[in-house]
Design a protein around this motif. Sequence first.
Motif, short mmCIF file in Angstrom:
data_model
loop_
_atom_site.label_atom_id
_atom_site.label_comp_id
_atom_site.label_asym_id
_atom_site.label_seq_id
_atom_site.Cartn_x
_atom_site.Cartn_y
_atom_site.Cartn_z
N ALA A 170 1.29 -40.94 41.95
CA ALA A 170 0.48 -39.49 42.34
C ALA A 170 1.49 -38.52 43.44
CB ALA A 170 -0.56 -40.03 43.62
N ASP A 171 2.55 -38.91 43.19
CA ASP A 171 4.25 -38.32 43.80
C ASP A 171 4.41 -37.49 42.74
OD1 ASP A 171 4.83 -40.46 42.89
OD2 ASP A 171 6.65 -40.56 44.27
N ALA A 172 3.57 -37.40 41.21
CA ALA A 172 5.00 -36.25 40.50
C ALA A 172 4.79 -35.09 40.11
CB ALA A 172 3.84 -36.62 39.30
N ARG A 173 6.37 -34.73 40.16
CA ARG A 173 5.95 -33.17 40.73
C ARG A 173 6.42 -31.93 39.65
NH1 ARG A 173 10.72 -33.39 43.87
NH2 ARG A 173 10.88 -35.40 42.73
N VAL A 174 6.55 -33.16 37.97
CA VAL A 174 7.23 -31.70 37.40
C VAL A 174 6.80 -32.73 36.27
CG1 VAL A 174 8.78 -31.18 35.79
CG2 VAL A 174 9.58 -31.88 38.74
N ILE A 175 6.17 -31.79 35.45
CA ILE A 175 5.67 -32.28 33.75
C ILE A 175 6.19 -31.46 32.74
CG2 ILE A 175 3.51 -30.28 34.35
CD1 ILE A 175 1.56 -32.25 33.07
N ASP A 176 6.42 -32.34 31.88
CA ASP A 176 7.01 -31.14 30.64
C ASP A 176 5.47 -31.69 29.68
OD1 ASP A 176 9.47 -31.02 29.38
OD2 ASP A 176 8.49 -32.47 27.71
N VAL A 177 5.01 -30.71 28.84
CA VAL A 177 4.13 -30.80 27.85
C VAL A 177 5.08 -30.20 26.25
CG1 VAL A 177 2.20 -29.41 27.25
CG2 VAL A 177 2.51 -30.50 29.95
N THR A 178 4.93 -30.39 25.72
CA THR A 178 5.31 -29.88 24.11
C THR A 178 4.18 -30.11 23.47
OG1 THR A 178 7.97 -31.70 24.50
CG2 THR A 178 7.05 -30.46 22.48
N ILE A 179 3.89 -28.93 22.61
CA ILE A 179 2.69 -28.46 21.93
C ILE A 179 3.52 -28.46 20.21
CG2 ILE A 179 0.92 -27.52 20.92
CD1 ILE A 179 0.88 -27.33 24.31
N ILE A 180 3.10 -28.95 19.38
CA ILE A 180 3.71 -28.69 18.00
C ILE A 180 2.18 -28.69 17.00
CG2 ILE A 180 5.15 -30.00 16.03
CD1 ILE A 180 6.62 -31.37 17.63
N ARG A 181 2.05 -27.78 16.20
CA ARG A 181 0.82 -27.25 15.18
C ARG A 181 1.42 -28.41 14.69
NH1 ARG A 181 -3.72 -24.66 14.80
NH2 ARG A 181 -3.38 -24.63 12.83
N SER A 182 0.31 -29.26 13.98
CA SER A 182 0.57 -30.23 13.01
C SER A 182 0.02 -29.50 11.88
CB SER A 182 -1.11 -31.40 12.74
OG SER A 182 -0.85 -32.05 14.11
N ILE A 183 0.11 -29.36 10.56
CA ILE A 183 0.98 -29.07 9.47
C ILE A 183 -0.28 -30.01 8.43
CG2 ILE A 183 2.25 -27.97 7.77
CD1 ILE A 183 3.99 -27.52 9.11
N PHE A 184 -1.63 -30.05 7.56
CA PHE A 184 -1.87 -30.72 6.78
C PHE A 184 -1.98 -30.26 5.76
CE2 PHE A 184 -3.43 -32.29 10.60
CZ PHE A 184 -3.49 -33.85 10.29
#
Length: 76
Positions: free
Chosen positions: A62-76
């Motif tokens: 519950a004490d998380a202060r920082v979040i790292d989000v990586t988003i990559i477009r899937s290629i099909f």
Amino acid sequence: MQPQSADPEGADPAFTTVFDDSLLLPHGRIAVGHVEQLTRFVYRVGDRGEFKVHVAVDSPCADARVIDVTIIRSIF
């Protein structure tokens, strides 16, 4: 969904992975929030479709202060 042990390239190795999988984003937006709804992050990624999403935090408790989000477009 179980966390994965391998972080994608570029992620901070001190962070803990809490989500690492593909998501279908039918409206082209992703929302990441605190389980107790204390904070919420909404980002428009562009077109709808499937994306590879990796979420890591500095502390998985519950004490998380920082979040790292990586988003990559899937290629099909």
